[in-house]
Write a protein that holds these residues in place. Structure first.
Motif, PDB file in Angstrom:
ATOM      1  N   ARG A  14      -6.941  -6.983  -0.737  1.00 15.18           N
ATOM      2  CA  ARG A  14      -5.845  -8.122  -0.826  1.00 15.18           C
ATOM      3  C   ARG A  14      -5.906  -8.825  -2.131  1.00 15.18           C
ATOM      4  O   ARG A  14      -7.115  -9.167  -2.688  1.00 15.18           O
ATOM      5  CB  ARG A  14      -6.275  -8.972   0.356  1.00 15.18           C
ATOM      6  N   PHE A  73      -0.035 -15.467  -5.747  1.00 15.76           N
ATOM      7  CA  PHE A  73       0.515 -14.426  -5.087  1.00 15.76           C
ATOM      8  C   PHE A  73      -0.624 -14.065  -3.950  1.00 15.76           C
ATOM      9  O   PHE A  73      -1.784 -14.181  -4.042  1.00 15.76           O
ATOM     10  CB  PHE A  73       0.359 -13.164  -6.036  1.00 15.76           C
ATOM     11  N   CYS A 109       2.873  -7.740 -10.137  1.00 16.11           N
ATOM     12  CA  CYS A 109       3.508  -8.987  -9.268  1.00 16.11           C
ATOM     13  C   CYS A 109       4.269  -9.752 -10.101  1.00 16.11           C
ATOM     14  O   CYS A 109       5.298 -10.073  -9.802  1.00 16.11           O
ATOM     15  CB  CYS A 109       2.472  -9.836  -8.592  1.00 16.11           C
ATOM     16  N   GLN A 124       5.889  -5.385  -7.874  1.00 20.56           N
ATOM     17  CA  GLN A 124       5.344  -5.372  -6.731  1.00 20.56           C
ATOM     18  C   GLN A 124       5.616  -6.718  -6.178  1.00 20.56           C
ATOM     19  O   GLN A 124       5.953  -7.559  -6.866  1.00 20.56           O
ATOM     20  CB  GLN A 124       3.814  -5.526  -6.839  1.00 20.56           C
ATOM     21  N   LYS A 125       5.858  -6.742  -4.675  1.00 21.66           N
ATOM     22  CA  LYS A 125       6.616  -8.024  -4.226  1.00 21.66           C
ATOM     23  C   LYS A 125       5.486  -8.614  -3.269  1.00 21.66           C
ATOM     24  O   LYS A 125       5.280  -7.909  -2.133  1.00 21.66           O
ATOM     25  CB  LYS A 125       7.751  -7.513  -3.511  1.00 21.66           C
ATOM     26  N   ALA A 126       4.764  -9.423  -3.434  1.00 17.88           N
ATOM     27  CA  ALA A 126       3.934 -10.137  -2.837  1.00 17.88           C
ATOM     28  C   ALA A 126       4.560 -10.828  -1.657  1.00 17.88           C
ATOM     29  O   ALA A 126       5.619 -11.675  -1.816  1.00 17.88           O
ATOM     30  CB  ALA A 126       3.256 -11.396  -3.555  1.00 17.88           C
ATOM     31  N   SER A 127       3.919 -10.834  -0.463  1.00 18.45           N
ATOM     32  CA  SER A 127       4.909 -11.539   0.774  1.00 18.45           C
ATOM     33  C   SER A 127       4.851 -12.966   0.580  1.00 18.45           C
ATOM     34  O   SER A 127       5.949 -13.594   0.932  1.00 18.45           O
ATOM     35  CB  SER A 127       4.052 -11.103   2.029  1.00 18.45           C
ATOM     36  N   THR A 152      -2.492  -4.996 -10.332  1.00 16.75           N
ATOM     37  CA  THR A 152      -1.531  -5.403  -9.205  1.00 16.75           C
ATOM     38  C   THR A 152      -0.920  -6.927  -9.710  1.00 16.75           C
ATOM     39  O   THR A 152       0.122  -7.055  -9.264  1.00 16.75           O
ATOM     40  CB  THR A 152      -2.330  -5.451  -8.027  1.00 16.75           C
ATOM     41  N   TYR A 204      -2.724  -5.085   0.877  1.00 20.15           N
ATOM     42  CA  TYR A 204      -2.546  -3.643   1.020  1.00 20.15           C
ATOM     43  C   TYR A 204      -3.229  -3.163   2.195  1.00 20.15           C
ATOM     44  O   TYR A 204      -3.603  -1.936   2.360  1.00 20.15           O
ATOM     45  CB  TYR A 204      -2.889  -2.839  -0.306  1.00 20.15           C
ATOM     46  N   LEU A 213      -0.837 -10.802  -1.484  1.00 19.77           N
ATOM     47  CA  LEU A 213      -0.312  -9.549  -1.247  1.00 19.77           C
ATOM     48  C   LEU A 213      -1.475  -8.627  -0.673  1.00 19.77           C
ATOM     49  O   LEU A 213      -2.530  -8.688  -1.105  1.00 19.77           O
ATOM     50  CB  LEU A 213       0.087  -8.772  -2.815  1.00 19.77           C
TER      51      LEU A 213
END
Ligand SMILES: Nc1ncnc2c1ncn2[C@@H]1O[C@H](COP(=O)(O)OP(=O)(O)OP(=O)(O)O)[C@@H](O)[C@H]1O
Length: 375
Positions: A17, A9, A46, A51-54, A42, A13, A11
């Motif tokens: 990160r 992941f 995920c 929570q959606k990690a890019s 976090t 913020y 992600l």
């Protein structure tokens, strides 16, 4: 050990990160350990799809739940998982049985059913089914919450500091039930904690996190004894071994146990010969001698080889050792990967290190002054 979870992941913020790429065992308890704010929750969110990690990829024992390159992101309600939080969050107007049934109603009809009697027995809550949550202790409420999560027959169990809201006594009450999850659950468990005691007692695999990154990930005793991570760098450092009861010495109220590298005498244990147990040895309870001591009150003296030395800034150093008595693990223990090598840590003064001229590769003897059985 088969690597059956792949969790990758990224992600961001802004201020924080999460950037991890983990390969974890597909069964047993993986503990995520790290200071507050290191990203443990976090990471769990995920995995749950909360929570959606890019950028992310998540595969649990063959099921792909996220693959951002393919545009795949399974929403939480489609992920077969159980989630246990710090607070049990039971419905206050439903009995324990009602709380367990509530989750089941929402299951897909075709999904395989969990073995509910087994789950109730595992967590010791058969006698509580008619109770209302207000009439349960904190530890009982958490055991019901875990049973409710397992009743969904999940493919993974996520536990976010499930003992954090309990006092010391309640924690001690519930830990033996959690320890049972090792052998009894076929699914992997991801367990978040800041507690070293929970790490020692529960982890099969340990992931140490800091500032959104993975500092170390590996089998429990290997990771605990890594001199490059902070858990091994102070007098609270310890290692955990699997040992097997050999026999009781009734005259002395002692029990002999076998580990890879030799045998130890412990205060008499209430366990039959052949039983496998977890033993914790604190680095501060281990001393080093160059010759085999002939006159010592310490019963546990074992040959070892120094495999690493790290100085700290308080006049001490941590020495990593490998017991060198036997090449093989005692029969019955060999399936446990952490037994392959029983690493040991000794926390000694830097002056002692200089006086003994300790160096990597040196054969020595270790004296183990105390140890504790964890389960
Ligand atoms: N939705 C969000 N938006 C922005 N920042 C967030 C968000 N959620 C968490 N964070 C930040 O991410 C960092 C990691 O938080 P996280 O809760 O994952 O840490 P943790 O290791 O679980 O901490 P603790 O042990 O205290 O629960 C923290 O700095 C937190 O403030």
């Amino acid at each position: 050990m088969t690597t059956s979870i792949n969790a990758k992941f990224d992600l961001d913020y802004g201020e924080f990160r999460l950037n991890v790429d983990l390969r974890l065992p597909g069964s047993g308890i993986t503990v995520l350990f790290g200071p507050s704010g290191s990203g443990k929750t976090t990471l769990l969110r995920c995995v749950a799809g909360l929570q959606k990690a890019s950028a992310g990829f998540l595969c649990i024992n063959g099921d792909v739940w996220q693959d951002s390159e393919q545009g795949l992101f399974l929403p939480t309600h489609k992920r077969e998982l159980g989630y246990v939080f710090q607070e049990a969050n039971l419905f206050p107007h439903l009995t324990v049985a009602g709380n367990l049934r509530f989750g089941l109603k929402r299951m897909v009809k075709t999904a395989p059913q969990a073995d509910l009697p087994h789950i109730l027995a595992l967590l010791g809550i058969e006698h509580l089914l008619d109770r209302m949550p207000a009439h349960l202790s904190g530890g009982e409420r958490q055991r019901v919450a875990i049973a409710r999560a397992l009743a969904l027959n999940p493919k993974i169990l996520l536990m976010d500091e499930p003992l954090a809201s309990l006092d010391f006594k309640r924690k001690q009450d519930i830990l033996p039930f959690l320890s049972r999850l090792h052998g009894e659950l076929q699914i992997p468990v991801l367990y978040v904690t800041h507690s070293r005691q929970e790490v020692a007692q529960l982890a099969d695999h340990l992931v140490i996190m800091d500032e959104g990154k993975v500092l170390a990930s590996g089998a429990l005793s290997d990771t605990l004894s890594r001199l490059d991570v902070s858990m091994a760098q102070d007098r609270e450092a310890s290692t955990v071994w699997q040992v097997q009861v050999v026999e009781h010495e009734a005259d002395y109220q002692l029990t002999r146990v076998a580990c890879t590298g030799g045998e130890l005498s412990l205060p008499r244990l209430a366990a039959n010969p052949g039983t496998t147990l977890r033993l914790q040895v604190y680095a501060r309870d281990v001393s080093i001698t160059l010759q085999q001591p002939t006159a010592t009150s310490i019963l546990n003296v074992l040959p070892a080889v120094i495999t690493g030395i790290a100085d700290d800034d308080s006049g001490h150093c941590v020495v990593r050792l490998r017991l060198s008595g036997y090449a093989e693990a005692p029969s019955g223990l060999s399936s446990v990967d952490q037994v392959a090598d029983s690493p040991l840590l000794a926390y000694i003064t830097r002056k002692s290190k200089l006086l003994l001229d300790l160096r990597i590769g040196m054969p020595v003897y270790v004296q183990i002054k105390a140890s504790s059985i964890l389960n």
